[in-house]
Design a protein around this motif. Sequence first.
Motif, PDB file in Angstrom:
ATOM      1  N   PRO A  72       0.825  -1.215   0.000  1.00  0.00           N
ATOM      2  CA  PRO A  72       0.000   0.000   0.000  1.00  0.00           C
ATOM      3  C   PRO A  72       0.859   1.266   0.000  1.00  0.00           C
ATOM      4  N   VAL A  97      -2.093  12.378   4.058  1.00  0.00           N
ATOM      5  CA  VAL A  97      -3.494  12.286   3.657  1.00  0.00           C
ATOM      6  C   VAL A  97      -4.329  12.361   4.934  1.00  0.00           C
ATOM      7  N   HIS A  99      -7.951  13.239   4.648  1.00  0.00           N
ATOM      8  CA  HIS A  99      -9.360  13.032   4.326  1.00  0.00           C
ATOM      9  C   HIS A  99      -9.513  11.969   3.248  1.00  0.00           C
ATOM     10  N   GLY A 100     -10.492  11.069   3.433  1.00  0.00           N
ATOM     11  CA  GLY A 100     -10.860  10.096   2.410  1.00  0.00           C
ATOM     12  C   GLY A 100     -12.290  10.388   2.008  1.00  0.00           C
ATOM     13  N   GLY A 101     -12.477  10.826   0.745  1.00  0.00           N
ATOM     14  CA  GLY A 101     -13.816  11.247   0.332  1.00  0.00           C
ATOM     15  C   GLY A 101     -14.215  12.437   1.179  1.00  0.00           C
ATOM     16  N   GLU A 158       8.015  13.990  -5.992  1.00  0.00           N
ATOM     17  CA  GLU A 158       7.714  12.600  -6.302  1.00  0.00           C
ATOM     18  C   GLU A 158       8.836  12.071  -7.177  1.00  0.00           C
TER      19      GLU A 158
ATOM     20  N   PHE B  39      -6.939  -1.406   2.158  1.00  0.00           N
ATOM     21  CA  PHE B  39      -5.780  -1.524   1.272  1.00  0.00           C
ATOM     22  C   PHE B  39      -5.236  -2.951   1.327  1.00  0.00           C
ATOM     23  N   VAL B  73       1.299  12.031  -9.167  1.00  0.00           N
ATOM     24  CA  VAL B  73       0.239  11.289  -8.485  1.00  0.00           C
ATOM     25  C   VAL B  73      -0.729  12.233  -7.773  1.00  0.00           C
ATOM     26  N   LEU B  74      -0.285  13.458  -7.503  1.00  0.00           N
ATOM     27  CA  LEU B  74      -1.157  14.402  -6.795  1.00  0.00           C
ATOM     28  C   LEU B  74      -1.695  15.472  -7.741  1.00  0.00           C
ATOM     29  N   ALA B  91     -15.303  13.036  -6.782  1.00  0.00           N
ATOM     30  CA  ALA B  91     -15.026  13.763  -5.535  1.00  0.00           C
ATOM     31  C   ALA B  91     -15.344  12.971  -4.266  1.00  0.00           C
ATOM     32  N   GLU B  93     -14.909  10.062  -3.602  1.00  0.00           N
ATOM     33  CA  GLU B  93     -14.008   8.936  -3.384  1.00  0.00           C
ATOM     34  C   GLU B  93     -12.539   9.347  -3.332  1.00  0.00           C
ATOM     35  N   VAL B  94     -12.281  10.653  -3.253  1.00  0.00           N
ATOM     36  CA  VAL B  94     -10.899  11.116  -3.356  1.00  0.00           C
ATOM     37  C   VAL B  94     -10.202  11.139  -1.991  1.00  0.00           C
ATOM     38  N   ALA B  95      -8.932  10.707  -1.987  1.00  0.00           N
ATOM     39  CA  ALA B  95      -8.099  10.872  -0.790  1.00  0.00           C
ATOM     40  C   ALA B  95      -7.341  12.183  -0.938  1.00  0.00           C
ATOM     41  N   TRP B  96      -7.372  13.006   0.110  1.00  0.00           N
ATOM     42  CA  TRP B  96      -6.801  14.353   0.027  1.00  0.00           C
ATOM     43  C   TRP B  96      -5.524  14.502   0.843  1.00  0.00           C
ATOM     44  N   PHE B 111      -5.065  12.576  -4.336  1.00  0.00           N
ATOM     45  CA  PHE B 111      -4.354  11.404  -4.857  1.00  0.00           C
ATOM     46  C   PHE B 111      -5.125  10.999  -6.112  1.00  0.00           C
ATOM     47  N   ARG B 112      -4.435  10.820  -7.226  1.00  0.00           N
ATOM     48  CA  ARG B 112      -5.140  10.574  -8.490  1.00  0.00           C
ATOM     49  C   ARG B 112      -6.212   9.482  -8.364  1.00  0.00           C
ATOM     50  N   ILE B 144      -6.220   5.744  -6.148  1.00  0.00           N
ATOM     51  CA  ILE B 144      -7.006   5.544  -4.924  1.00  0.00           C
ATOM     52  C   ILE B 144      -8.440   6.009  -5.145  1.00  0.00           C
ATOM     53  N   TRP B 146     -11.828   5.972  -2.551  1.00  0.00           N
ATOM     54  CA  TRP B 146     -12.144   5.680  -1.158  1.00  0.00           C
ATOM     55  C   TRP B 146     -13.462   4.912  -1.024  1.00  0.00           C
ATOM     56  N   ARG B 157      -9.307   0.192  -1.965  1.00  0.00           N
ATOM     57  CA  ARG B 157      -9.101   1.646  -1.977  1.00  0.00           C
ATOM     58  C   ARG B 157      -7.950   2.033  -2.884  1.00  0.00           C
ATOM     59  N   GLU B 158      -6.909   1.208  -2.897  1.00  0.00           N
ATOM     60  CA  GLU B 158      -5.850   1.408  -3.884  1.00  0.00           C
ATOM     61  C   GLU B 158      -5.899   0.236  -4.847  1.00  0.00           C
ATOM     62  N   TRP B 160      -4.099  -1.180  -8.833  1.00  0.00           N
ATOM     63  CA  TRP B 160      -3.080  -0.968  -9.855  1.00  0.00           C
ATOM     64  C   TRP B 160      -3.737  -1.066 -11.205  1.00  0.00           C
TER      65      TRP B 160
END
Lengths: 478, 478
Positions: A72, A97, A99-101, A158, B39, B73-74, B91, B93-96, B111-112, B144, B146, B157-158, B160
């Motif tokens: 992960p 990170v 916040h998730g959603g 990155e 994950f 990735v961000l 939105a 489902e996004v990890a911030w 996170f993309r 990712i 969420w 959640r993640e 490939w």
Amino acid sequence: MAKEKKVEQITDMEVDFAQWYTDICRKAELVEYSSVKGFTILRPYGYAIWENMQKIMDGMFKETGHENVAMPVLIPESLLKKEGELVKGFAPEVAWVTHGGNEKLEERLAFRPTSETMFSDFWANTLQTYRELPMLYNQWCSVIRWEKTTRPFLRSREFWWQEGHTIHETAEEAQNETMQQLRCYADFFENVLAIPVVPGRKTDKEKFAGAEATYTVECMMKDRKALQGATSHYFGDKFSRAYGITFTGRDNKLQHPYQTSWGSTTRMIGAVIMTHGDNNGLVLPPKIAPIQIIVLPIAQHKPGVLEGAAALEERLKKAGFRVKTDKSDNSMGWKCAQYEMKGVPLRVECGPRDLENGQCILVRRTDGEKITVKLEDVEAEAAKQLALVQQQMYDKAKKNLEENIYPAYSLEEAKQLQKEHGGFIKTMWCGDEACEIKMKEEAGMSSRCMPLTQEHLGDVCPICGKPAKTMIYWGVAY
Amino acid sequence: MAKEKKVEQITDMEVDFAQWYTDICRKAELVEYSSVKGFTILRPYGYAIWENMQKIMDGMFKETGHENVAMPVLIPESLLKKEGELVKGFAPEVAWVTHGGNEKLEERLAFRPTSETMFSDFWANTLQTYRELPMLYNQWCSVIRWEKTTRPFLRSREFWWQEGHTIHETAEEAQNETMQQLRCYADFFENVLAIPVVPGRKTDKEKFAGAEATYTVECMMKDRKALQGATSHYFGDKFSRAYGITFTGRDNKLQHPYQTSWGSTTRMIGAVIMTHGDNNGLVLPPKIAPIQIIVLPIAQHKPGVLEGAAALEERLKKAGFRVKTDKSDNSMGWKCAQYEMKGVPLRVECGPRDLENGQCILVRRTDGEKITVKLEDVEAEAAKQLALVQQQMYDKAKKNLEENIYPAYSLEEAKQLQKEHGGFIKTMWCGDEACEIKMKEEAGMSSRCMPLTQEHLGDVCPICGKPAKTMIYWGVAY
């Protein structure tokens, strides 16, 4: 004319090495800056170099029994903090990170800066008996480290890398793994990237946060600055104690295993640029060049030329070379400059007269040497010339390295040598961090490594005068 | 005895399909749950399947001129929000990322969840003229989303994946690309994964957020539920208008280009498990199996047996097969069960008597059929048997698909068929979302796709009675 246009585009390295470097990164279309501060985009040509590196290195890892996995990308803060030194080393650079959603997370998650913690956690949950050991894992992924100032390939928030993580029954096995992977990197740098290295051990000050010992392959760039090529770490049982990893040993008792990790990154592309590049642009080692041979038809409107070029490309492709033909209507001058800029190791020119005579001309990127070759010999000659180019590049870089290592017997001399010549300064050293800090403050040099191949330059540390324990290399580093 | 042990370990699929699936994921050592909620970890055997998929698919993409790149990735929130529908879709489902090191970021970074925004931004900054078009890009990375509830490979959640992103001069070219990549996926599923598919177009309700049209390859699992295999999207000039991407056209005027994207994920491993697995475990298509042939020496303590097995392995390796020998002291019964569980397509047994007679025995994973073969013919016979296994797997899956598609001429009938048989229910459809919602509410089925190969089942929509526009497939989906 095209030549002049090209010279305008790249800054000469003698004028401004940093600008020359950036010019190559951009004009050879390796990277592009993104709208996210400190993050770069690997464009197709840059990524293709990375893919070729990956393919070869991955094969080397698998040869010695390593397997790829995927861990992960996010690490809970509590997990990251279990090993105190690691988190101290990386915490200031972590992206969090929270916040998730639409929900705020109960615990914030770190974007992986490195994955010792995840591998350790996995092993703590799954490892049972010595029969499962060793486990030799690797992953290819990207990591984030929140750097203040960034430069393409050398330092970006990155970057892409491989990180190997292994776990062993005994300390000796883990130490052997650490050294084996160091040798693997040295082999890769010297025989694939054509970059000679100084393999050695890092000082405690410079070692990886949490490691018992860190080994490195150090390279010297064309501006005689040092670049850390790749590193291999021995952890002892530090992580396995911190993360509670145990296994039932041969004696039927619970034991802590021993671990290693080792990594190399897209920074290697930066090393290739600064080791081999020239004022015409990139020079790529044939083994990793996305295009090894560019075929340029001369006077291509004349009958038979394009067909001849196509036949040549076909033959070279069949022989296993990465080859392309440029049939665009750009001028020959522009094309030559363009593929020099892109570092293509070998150019094949074929015009109507050449083809009539059953021949073509090979031109080496390294020295512009032209070789006329019969069409039926082109595969064999191309192979020979590419091998030669690879060798020429290594030899030239080796010369640069060897000619720029200076012994020093006093701090003053070290300072003077660095100022006058740059390069690596080698001295004896007492092993005290105080002397290391003094060298940094007075001569601007960090310790690069204590080379595996030691020399005896004297009995005392030239910085403090106390008995010396080891020979050490110093340099100004990227 | 070992057989019994194994049967204990895996739940029968007829008893509890979901548990059977999870058992395989764990016992065949494909994945492990991590300490980060939602994950998963891809273990070496699971990752090796993914690597084999990647290698083949990447080759197919490159064949048609696509190039790999790496995007950050961000994604800054403002950039993600430029195209309204995409952000609405993703939105929740996004990890911030909100902090970098110790500083709070001025703008939070996503996170993309997918990278249309980054590619569009890149093109907005770099594209100049039609001469640069098309650009055919792809990247392999993790994303990712969420999700609330997660299952190995199917929903985590993640995950490939590869995401292809292309940009074209004309709408027609972009549409052709969309369909070409759909065919590429269909080809990959059918000829590599041995999974038959129904290629078709998604309804507006089910299409990708921001797409003008989404195409899909739909698969049917052994429990007759549907699984969306991979998708290919046509964007028109929606993104290029939202992100201000322009180029100078042939007419010397500024124009907006046309875009596509297409993706496939580690979910395909889930599809392989649920299409081919049985109560003994995984069954892997030879083309992606990490181990294609397992050599098991019988009575290996007897003189000559291990040498014979080693010679066999060597021959098969030289012939290009992925082959391993199990020389451990586990029982033959345990070994057979173990490699069945792991889905190895072909087993080679060789005992003292076999070797004396200059022969060995091949056993197919699909049906347990044993073939005695002379040692000198083993490469040819192994190739033949692996091809046969691949074909058997496809045929069986094809039969499962074809026997479980039912036409329905009323909502009631659709409901009844789904309840009794599961599978795909095909009906005519008026094209109204209201009817789609009604089908979902009353029969529990979502629309899967409007197949490219249409049939005429009648003139009216069986849900509302209005004139029908298309034939459509319905199903209960993963």
